[in-house]
Design a protein around this motif. Structure first.
Motif, PDB file in Angstrom:
ATOM      1  N   ALA A   1       4.723  11.424  -5.684  1.00 52.64           N
ATOM      2  CA  ALA A   1       3.444  11.215  -6.230  1.00 52.64           C
ATOM      3  C   ALA A   1       2.203  10.204  -5.018  1.00 52.64           C
ATOM      4  CB  ALA A   1       3.216  10.518  -7.702  1.00 52.64           C
ATOM      5  N   ASP A   2       3.212   9.672  -4.479  1.00 54.48           N
ATOM      6  CA  ASP A   2       2.575   8.559  -3.988  1.00 54.48           C
ATOM      7  C   ASP A   2       3.106   8.984  -1.972  1.00 54.48           C
ATOM      8  OD1 ASP A   2       0.602   7.058  -5.611  1.00 54.48           O
ATOM      9  OD2 ASP A   2       2.668   5.744  -6.302  1.00 54.48           O
ATOM     10  N   GLY A   3       2.856   7.622  -1.375  1.00 53.69           N
ATOM     11  CA  GLY A   3       3.340   8.020  -0.071  1.00 53.69           C
ATOM     12  C   GLY A   3       2.133   9.823   0.368  1.00 53.69           C
ATOM     13  N   ARG A   4       0.566   9.353   0.285  1.00 54.63           N
ATOM     14  CA  ARG A   4       0.398  10.770   0.223  1.00 54.63           C
ATOM     15  C   ARG A   4      -0.581  10.245   1.507  1.00 54.63           C
ATOM     16  NH1 ARG A   4       1.092  15.698  -0.943  1.00 54.63           N
ATOM     17  NH2 ARG A   4       2.977  15.370  -3.380  1.00 54.63           N
ATOM     18  N   VAL A   5      -1.713  10.599   1.757  1.00 51.96           N
ATOM     19  CA  VAL A   5      -2.104  10.754   3.352  1.00 51.96           C
ATOM     20  C   VAL A   5      -3.204  12.056   3.234  1.00 51.96           C
ATOM     21  CG1 VAL A   5      -3.118  10.263   5.508  1.00 51.96           C
ATOM     22  CG2 VAL A   5      -0.690  10.035   4.843  1.00 51.96           C
TER      23      VAL A   5
ATOM     24  N   ILE B   1       0.791  -0.839  -0.004  1.00 57.62           N
ATOM     25  CA  ILE B   1      -0.053  -0.053   0.073  1.00 57.62           C
ATOM     26  C   ILE B   1       0.486   1.739   0.009  1.00 57.62           C
ATOM     27  CG2 ILE B   1      -1.722   1.719   1.210  1.00 57.62           C
ATOM     28  CD1 ILE B   1      -2.344  -1.282  -0.041  1.00 57.62           C
ATOM     29  N   VAL B   2       0.743   1.871  -1.391  1.00 54.23           N
ATOM     30  CA  VAL B   2       1.542   3.300  -0.909  1.00 54.23           C
ATOM     31  C   VAL B   2       0.813   4.510  -0.550  1.00 54.23           C
ATOM     32  CG1 VAL B   2       2.746   2.331  -2.389  1.00 54.23           C
ATOM     33  CG2 VAL B   2       1.339   3.374  -3.702  1.00 54.23           C
ATOM     34  N   GLY B   3      -0.438   4.475   0.186  1.00 55.30           N
ATOM     35  CA  GLY B   3      -1.372   5.851   0.808  1.00 55.30           C
ATOM     36  C   GLY B   3      -2.013   5.806   0.764  1.00 55.30           C
ATOM     37  N   VAL B   4      -2.718   6.662   1.687  1.00 54.19           N
ATOM     38  CA  VAL B   4      -3.897   6.373   2.684  1.00 54.19           C
ATOM     39  C   VAL B   4      -5.342   7.343   2.168  1.00 54.19           C
ATOM     40  CG1 VAL B   4      -5.170   6.980   5.389  1.00 54.19           C
ATOM     41  CG2 VAL B   4      -2.798   5.005   4.635  1.00 54.19           C
ATOM     42  N   THR B   5      -6.128   7.141   2.549  1.00 56.30           N
ATOM     43  CA  THR B   5      -7.914   8.656   2.197  1.00 56.30           C
ATOM     44  C   THR B   5      -7.818   8.033   4.256  1.00 56.30           C
ATOM     45  OG1 THR B   5      -8.794   6.844   0.936  1.00 56.30           O
ATOM     46  CG2 THR B   5      -7.612   8.083  -0.009  1.00 56.30           C
ATOM     47  N   THR B   6      -8.713   9.135   3.668  1.00 52.18           N
ATOM     48  CA  THR B   6      -9.767   9.328   5.022  1.00 52.18           C
ATOM     49  C   THR B   6     -11.195  10.583   5.133  1.00 52.18           C
ATOM     50  OG1 THR B   6      -8.651  11.287   5.754  1.00 52.18           O
ATOM     51  CG2 THR B   6      -7.880   9.452   6.654  1.00 52.18           C
TER      52      THR B   6
ATOM     53  N   ASP C   1       0.945  20.432   8.768  1.00 53.04           N
ATOM     54  CA  ASP C   1       2.639  20.816   8.394  1.00 53.04           C
ATOM     55  C   ASP C   1       3.420  18.771   7.455  1.00 53.04           C
ATOM     56  OD1 ASP C   1       5.385  22.208   8.141  1.00 53.04           O
ATOM     57  OD2 ASP C   1       5.121  21.576   9.861  1.00 53.04           O
ATOM     58  N   ARG C   2       3.394  18.614   6.751  1.00 56.09           N
ATOM     59  CA  ARG C   2       3.618  17.698   5.869  1.00 56.09           C
ATOM     60  C   ARG C   2       4.249  17.739   4.924  1.00 56.09           C
ATOM     61  NH1 ARG C   2       3.972  17.009  11.051  1.00 56.09           N
ATOM     62  NH2 ARG C   2       5.052  15.323  11.826  1.00 56.09           N
ATOM     63  N   PRO C   3       4.625  17.602   4.212  1.00 50.46           N
ATOM     64  CA  PRO C   3       4.803  17.605   2.204  1.00 50.46           C
ATOM     65  C   PRO C   3       4.123  16.834   1.517  1.00 50.46           C
ATOM     66  CG  PRO C   3       7.165  16.621   3.152  1.00 50.46           C
ATOM     67  CD  PRO C   3       6.155  16.652   5.018  1.00 50.46           C
ATOM     68  N   ASN C   4       3.373  15.655   2.663  1.00 48.64           N
ATOM     69  CA  ASN C   4       2.793  14.552   1.975  1.00 48.64           C
ATOM     70  C   ASN C   4       1.397  14.242   2.282  1.00 48.64           C
ATOM     71  OD1 ASN C   4       3.488  13.480   4.394  1.00 48.64           O
ATOM     72  ND2 ASN C   4       4.181  11.693   3.603  1.00 48.64           N
TER      73      ASN C   4
ATOM     74  N   SER D   1       1.052  11.095  12.078  1.00 48.53           N
ATOM     75  CA  SER D   1       1.879  10.148  11.507  1.00 48.53           C
ATOM     76  C   SER D   1       1.822   8.907  10.732  1.00 48.53           C
ATOM     77  CB  SER D   1       1.020   9.058  13.490  1.00 48.53           C
ATOM     78  OG  SER D   1       1.633  10.159  14.803  1.00 48.53           O
ATOM     79  N   ALA D   2       0.828   8.940  10.301  1.00 51.84           N
ATOM     80  CA  ALA D   2       1.385   7.683   9.109  1.00 51.84           C
ATOM     81  C   ALA D   2       1.842   8.832   8.138  1.00 51.84           C
ATOM     82  CB  ALA D   2      -0.672   8.573   8.134  1.00 51.84           C
ATOM     83  N   CYS D   3       1.821  10.055   7.776  1.00 57.92           N
ATOM     84  CA  CYS D   3       2.405  10.888   7.109  1.00 57.92           C
ATOM     85  C   CYS D   3       4.329  10.456   7.441  1.00 57.92           C
ATOM     86  CB  CYS D   3       2.588  12.869   7.253  1.00 57.92           C
ATOM     87  SG  CYS D   3       0.675  13.606   6.186  1.00 57.92           S
ATOM     88  N   ASP D   4       4.360  10.426   8.268  1.00 56.48           N
ATOM     89  CA  ASP D   4       5.723   9.706   8.742  1.00 56.48           C
ATOM     90  C   ASP D   4       6.286   8.387   8.594  1.00 56.48           C
ATOM     91  OD1 ASP D   4       6.008  13.001   9.204  1.00 56.48           O
ATOM     92  OD2 ASP D   4       5.952  11.946  11.577  1.00 56.48           O
ATOM     93  N   LEU D   5       5.314   7.517   8.150  1.00 54.98           N
ATOM     94  CA  LEU D   5       5.556   6.277   7.482  1.00 54.98           C
ATOM     95  C   LEU D   5       5.404   6.015   6.290  1.00 54.98           C
ATOM     96  CD1 LEU D   5       2.756   3.895  10.363  1.00 54.98           C
ATOM     97  CD2 LEU D   5       5.372   4.223   9.786  1.00 54.98           C
ATOM     98  N   PHE D   6       4.622   7.204   5.924  1.00 58.22           N
ATOM     99  CA  PHE D   6       4.726   6.567   4.419  1.00 58.22           C
ATOM    100  C   PHE D   6       5.715   8.039   3.802  1.00 58.22           C
ATOM    101  CE2 PHE D   6       0.417   5.068   4.721  1.00 58.22           C
ATOM    102  CZ  PHE D   6       0.023   4.643   3.717  1.00 58.22           C
ATOM    103  N   LEU D   7       6.392   8.725   4.254  1.00 58.69           N
ATOM    104  CA  LEU D   7       7.739   9.025   3.554  1.00 58.69           C
ATOM    105  C   LEU D   7       8.875   8.524   3.014  1.00 58.69           C
ATOM    106  CD1 LEU D   7       8.798  12.364   3.774  1.00 58.69           C
ATOM    107  CD2 LEU D   7       9.486  12.384   5.634  1.00 58.69           C
ATOM    108  N   PRO D   8       9.134   7.883   3.507  1.00 63.59           N
ATOM    109  CA  PRO D   8      10.375   7.351   1.898  1.00 63.59           C
ATOM    110  C   PRO D   8       9.174   6.432   1.026  1.00 63.59           C
ATOM    111  CG  PRO D   8      10.342   6.166   4.314  1.00 63.59           C
ATOM    112  CD  PRO D   8       9.269   6.896   4.295  1.00 63.59           C
ATOM    113  N   ILE D   9       7.664   6.535   0.970  1.00 64.75           N
ATOM    114  CA  ILE D   9       7.462   6.028  -0.608  1.00 64.75           C
ATOM    115  C   ILE D   9       7.341   7.312  -0.832  1.00 64.75           C
ATOM    116  CG2 ILE D   9       5.398   5.155  -1.687  1.00 64.75           C
ATOM    117  CD1 ILE D   9       5.609   3.219   0.763  1.00 64.75           C
ATOM    118  N   PHE D  10       6.977   8.526  -0.601  1.00 63.26           N
ATOM    119  CA  PHE D  10       6.492   9.813  -0.803  1.00 63.26           C
ATOM    120  C   PHE D  10       8.102  10.530  -1.433  1.00 63.26           C
ATOM    121  CE2 PHE D  10       7.682  14.274  -0.053  1.00 63.26           C
ATOM    122  CZ  PHE D  10       6.830  14.714  -1.371  1.00 63.26           C
ATOM    123  N   GLU D  11       8.824   9.827  -0.500  1.00 58.34           N
ATOM    124  CA  GLU D  11      10.657  10.498  -1.660  1.00 58.34           C
ATOM    125  C   GLU D  11      10.765   9.106  -3.163  1.00 58.34           C
ATOM    126  OE1 GLU D  11      12.780  10.508   2.167  1.00 58.34           O
ATOM    127  OE2 GLU D  11      11.854  12.672   2.656  1.00 58.34           O
ATOM    128  N   ARG D  12      10.165   8.265  -2.766  1.00 65.76           N
ATOM    129  CA  ARG D  12      10.736   7.181  -4.151  1.00 65.76           C
ATOM    130  C   ARG D  12      10.172   7.326  -5.339  1.00 65.76           C
ATOM    131  NH1 ARG D  12      11.192   2.808  -0.026  1.00 65.76           N
ATOM    132  NH2 ARG D  12       8.905   2.370  -0.737  1.00 65.76           N
TER     133      ARG D  12
END
Length: 361
Positions: free
Chosen positions: A102-106, A39-44, A133-136, A87-98
């Motif tokens: 485009a992905d790693g978004r919350v 999984i490469v992102g989360v929506t709420t 305050d998270r870029p992703n 917290s979720a943004c921080d978990l997805f940050l590596p995917i966001f950067e890779r």
């Protein structure tokens, strides 16, 4: 080892999880889903947070602190939601950067009660963007007529936006126009457009639910045999609009294309395949946000058969013409779905506020 979600990614569709809660974060479940299920992102949305915050004890300590501070219910809800999204943004940050952003978004959504108030919507979008305050992060704004100007303004200011509650191709075309205007305004204002990402969340299963109900009321053999086709064909027509009206446009240098995102992809009718809204909507430059049950169905069953979006427009138009020929009023279907979509989120939000008020009392 590669899995069917990875195969879906090779077809061009990113898979995001349509759920977030403190329990998922604290238990390590979200990290597990990222690692094991690709999984490469989360929506709420308001309904998701209403379910998360109204159950269990994960939020008790934070609610006790907010109660001691005399925090109002709506402020408390957003304080808890923002903490989860961070917290979720921080978990997805590596995917966001890779993925180049485009992905790693919350995603976190503005208050659904202000969906017809563009000024209030853009004001809250700014507040949420600054607070997370998270870029992703992505700010979810509904595609109601009242909120379309807020979508333009948010993008123009450099805010990444998830445009949600899109049901009709006509409305989607307006979202495309809003995206193009927002990005062009951002570039003209000197904003680095390469940092802005956006998705357009096109709802699928709810279309089938509404149209199937009407087909059954019509009751003719021709009508009944069209059950289960409206959701997919409507989304395929949206994808054709994406290709014709967005991919063909010259955007400012460095700008990222707004991707179609298939939402409401959990099958509502048990007679339909669990993976219907995944296998039939796979293709380049798309996102599919799924409940975990649908993700698990894809992982176990696959049922993928290549790119089912590219080249699907003619067949989709034919099917939709057949739907209208048997008596389906498209304009009324989409008006009902948008109204009910907003109402469902407002109801969930109000229930959450009532629950939070009781816990803070």
């Amino acid at each position: 080892m590669s899995n069917y979600i990875d195969t879906l990614a090779t077809l061009g569709t990113s898979t995001w999880l349509d759920d977030l809660s403190r329990d998922r974060l604290d238990s390590g479940n979200l990290a597990h889903v990222i690692e094991r299920k690709s999984i490469v992102g989360v929506t709420t949305n308001p309904a998701i947070f209403a379910a998360a915050m109204s159950q269990g004890t994960a939020y008790d300590a934070d609610i006790a602190k907010l109660k001691a501070q005399g925090t109002a219910a709506d402020e408390a809800v957003y304080a808890l939601a923002i903490a989860d999204v961070q917290s979720a943004c921080d978990l997805f940050l590596p995917i966001f950067e890779r993925s180049g952003g485009a992905d790693g978004r919350v995603s976190i959504e503005v208050d659904p009660r202000i969906s017809d108030d563009a000024a209030a919507t853009i004001a809250q979008a700014r507040q949420l963007w600054a607070a997370v305050d998270r870029p992703n992060a992505m700010i979810k704004i509904p595609a109601t007529a009242g909120s379309l100007p807020a979508i333009v303004d948010a993008l123009a200011e450099g805010i990444s936006v998830n445009v949600t509650l899109i049901f009709s191709v006509e409305r989607y075309r307006q979202v495309i126009e809003a995206f193009i205007e927002g990005i062009r305004r951002a570039a003209a204002a000197g904003v680095d457009v390469s940092t802005i990402h956006s998705v357009a969340s096109f709802f699928v299963s709810r279309v089938d639910t509404e149209v199937d109900k009407r087909l059954e009321a019509i009751g003719t053999p021709e009508a009944l045999e069209l059950r289960g086709y409206a959701g997919v064909t409507n989304a395929q027509l949206a994808y054709a609009a994406f290709q014709e009206e967005l991919l063909a446009v010259e955007l400012p240098e460095g700008a990222n294309i707004q991707r179609p995102l298939w939402a409401s992809t959990g099958v509502k009718n048990p007679d339909y395949p669990d993976t219907l809204y995944v296998s039939e909507l796979a293709g380049p430059r798309t996102v599919n946000t799924m409940p975990e049950a649908t993700i698990d169905a894809v992982l176990s069953q696959g049922n993928l058969h290549g790119d089912t979006l590219s080249g699907s427009a003619d067949s989709a138009r034919d099917t939709w013409q057949r739907l209208e020929a048997v008596g389906i009023d498209s304009a009324d279907v989409f008006a009902v779905l948008e109204r009910e979509g907003v109402e469902k989120f407002v109801d969930a939000w109000n229930e959450l506020l009532e629950s939070m008020s009781a816990r803070l009392a």
